[in-house]
Design a protein around this motif. Structure first.
Motif, PDB file in Angstrom:
ATOM      1  N   TYR A   1      -2.766  -0.809  -4.566  1.00  0.00           N
ATOM      2  CA  TYR A   1      -2.910  -1.869  -3.566  1.00  0.00           C
ATOM      3  C   TYR A   1      -4.147  -2.710  -3.877  1.00  0.00           C
ATOM      4  O   TYR A   1      -5.263  -2.203  -3.962  1.00  0.00           O
ATOM      5  CB  TYR A   1      -3.034  -1.211  -2.192  1.00  0.00           C
ATOM      6  CG  TYR A   1      -3.226  -2.139  -1.023  1.00  0.00           C
ATOM      7  CD1 TYR A   1      -2.278  -3.105  -0.699  1.00  0.00           C
ATOM      8  CD2 TYR A   1      -4.345  -2.011  -0.191  1.00  0.00           C
ATOM      9  CE1 TYR A   1      -2.447  -3.925   0.407  1.00  0.00           C
ATOM     10  CE2 TYR A   1      -4.519  -2.816   0.918  1.00  0.00           C
ATOM     11  CZ  TYR A   1      -3.571  -3.785   1.208  1.00  0.00           C
ATOM     12  OH  TYR A   1      -3.736  -4.591   2.308  1.00  0.00           O
TER      13      TYR A   1
ATOM     14  N   ASP B   1       0.875  -1.178   0.000  1.00  0.00           N
ATOM     15  CA  ASP B   1       0.000   0.000   0.000  1.00  0.00           C
ATOM     16  C   ASP B   1       0.913   1.229   0.000  1.00  0.00           C
ATOM     17  O   ASP B   1       1.264   1.767   1.053  1.00  0.00           O
ATOM     18  CB  ASP B   1      -0.906  -0.021   1.228  1.00  0.00           C
ATOM     19  CG  ASP B   1      -1.993   1.038   1.158  1.00  0.00           C
ATOM     20  OD1 ASP B   1      -1.912   1.926   0.289  1.00  0.00           O
ATOM     21  OD2 ASP B   1      -2.923   0.986   1.983  1.00  0.00           O
TER      22      ASP B   1
ATOM     23  N   GLN C   1       3.452  -4.565   6.226  1.00  0.00           N
ATOM     24  CA  GLN C   1       2.303  -4.726   5.331  1.00  0.00           C
ATOM     25  C   GLN C   1       2.214  -6.165   4.825  1.00  0.00           C
ATOM     26  O   GLN C   1       1.117  -6.757   4.807  1.00  0.00           O
ATOM     27  CB  GLN C   1       2.405  -3.749   4.159  1.00  0.00           C
ATOM     28  CG  GLN C   1       2.209  -2.289   4.543  1.00  0.00           C
ATOM     29  CD  GLN C   1       2.189  -1.372   3.340  1.00  0.00           C
ATOM     30  OE1 GLN C   1       1.980  -1.806   2.210  1.00  0.00           O
ATOM     31  NE2 GLN C   1       2.418  -0.083   3.560  1.00  0.00           N
TER      32      GLN C   1
ATOM     33  N   ALA D   1       8.287  -0.887   7.001  1.00  0.00           N
ATOM     34  CA  ALA D   1       6.871  -0.654   6.700  1.00  0.00           C
ATOM     35  C   ALA D   1       6.358  -1.673   5.686  1.00  0.00           C
ATOM     36  O   ALA D   1       5.246  -2.198   5.827  1.00  0.00           O
ATOM     37  CB  ALA D   1       6.671   0.766   6.180  1.00  0.00           C
TER      38      ALA D   1
ATOM     39  N   ARG E   1       0.572   4.618   1.986  1.00  0.00           N
ATOM     40  CA  ARG E   1       0.838   4.546   3.425  1.00  0.00           C
ATOM     41  C   ARG E   1       2.317   4.773   3.755  1.00  0.00           C
ATOM     42  O   ARG E   1       2.676   4.984   4.926  1.00  0.00           O
ATOM     43  CB  ARG E   1       0.391   3.194   3.982  1.00  0.00           C
ATOM     44  CG  ARG E   1      -1.127   3.049   4.089  1.00  0.00           C
ATOM     45  CD  ARG E   1      -1.513   1.641   4.525  1.00  0.00           C
ATOM     46  NE  ARG E   1      -0.872   1.239   5.771  1.00  0.00           N
ATOM     47  CZ  ARG E   1      -0.796  -0.022   6.200  1.00  0.00           C
ATOM     48  NH1 ARG E   1      -1.340  -1.003   5.471  1.00  0.00           N
ATOM     49  NH2 ARG E   1      -0.212  -0.309   7.344  1.00  0.00           N
TER      50      ARG E   1
END
Length: 226
Positions: A62, A26, A100, A96, A29
């Motif tokens: 995403y 994503d 995810q 990160a 984000r």
């Protein structure tokens, strides 16, 4: 900057797996991690200032539903090799992405190594993913990084349609036709999961022309003095 998969190794030899992993990122984000440095989320294989850049935002959206269909229930583990001194956001961005993927049953282990180890593993192909950057004002940088006969960071074992397009781009003198080829190359690389774009990082290179002449940026955006 992005994740470069070793397409000759384990599950990453399957383009469906590589594509699924890209769809599980994503990217918007990641933006809060990039904001303090003034960086941006990557939207293609090339950066926006590069000649014949193509916006691949739609292909990079995403999409966990499609990703899970492609993964077909497999739980996977990978390792990404990198050196955290290149950019101030490297570790945060990779953590990160790992978080995810973990939400979808995919483990990504971070392996922060020194430069000799990084070079050794890069040259031997001892990696699932390499996290690194490439850039240039001319899209022929794609041929340098991805062609089987060049750097071949994906460790592809033989030429395919991508190499045909890369060779055609090099030989094409018509700007409009070359632009179409470069757009097709970017889309193909993204669709095949040969590069998982993450972020655009910028830096400044300066020098005094009256002291140094002929300074230029090479294919890896490193300043070179003749």
């Amino acid at each position: 900057y992005g994740l470069c998969p070793n397409a000759s190794r384990g599950p990453l030899a399957d383009p469906r797996i590589r594509r699924a992993l890209s769809l599980l990122i994503d990217r918007p984000r990641l933006q809060p991690l990039l904001d303090p440095s003034g960086y941006s989320v990557a939207t293609s294989v090339l950066t926006p200032p590069t000649l014949d850049y193509r916006d691949c935002t739609a292909e990079l959206t995403y999409d966990p539903a499609t990703a899970h269909r492609l993964l077909d229930g497999r739980r996977l583990r990978f390792e990404v090799v990198f050196n955290s001194t290149f950019s101030p956001v490297d570790t945060a961005v990779l953590n990160a992405v790992a978080a995810q993927w973990a939400d979808h049953g995919v483990e990504l282990a971070l392996c922060d190594v020194d430069f000799p180890e990084l070079r050794r593993r890069q040259e031997s192909g001892d990696y699932d993913f390499r996290f690194f950057y490439f850039t240039g004002s001319d899209p022929d940088v794609l041929r340098y990084q991805f062609a089987v006969t060049q750097r071949n960071m994906n460790r592809r074992t033989e030429p395919d349609e991508l190499d045909t397009l890369l060779d055609a781009q090099l030989a094409c003198a018509d700007p409009a036709a070359r632009r179409e080829l470069v757009h097709d190359i970017q889309r193909r690389i993204v669709d095949d999961g040969l590069w998982l774009p993450l972020c655009n990082v910028h830096t400044v290179t300066s020098y005094r022309p009256d002291v140094l002449s002929g300074v230029y940026l090479d294919a890896e955006a490193l300043a070179r003095i003749p």
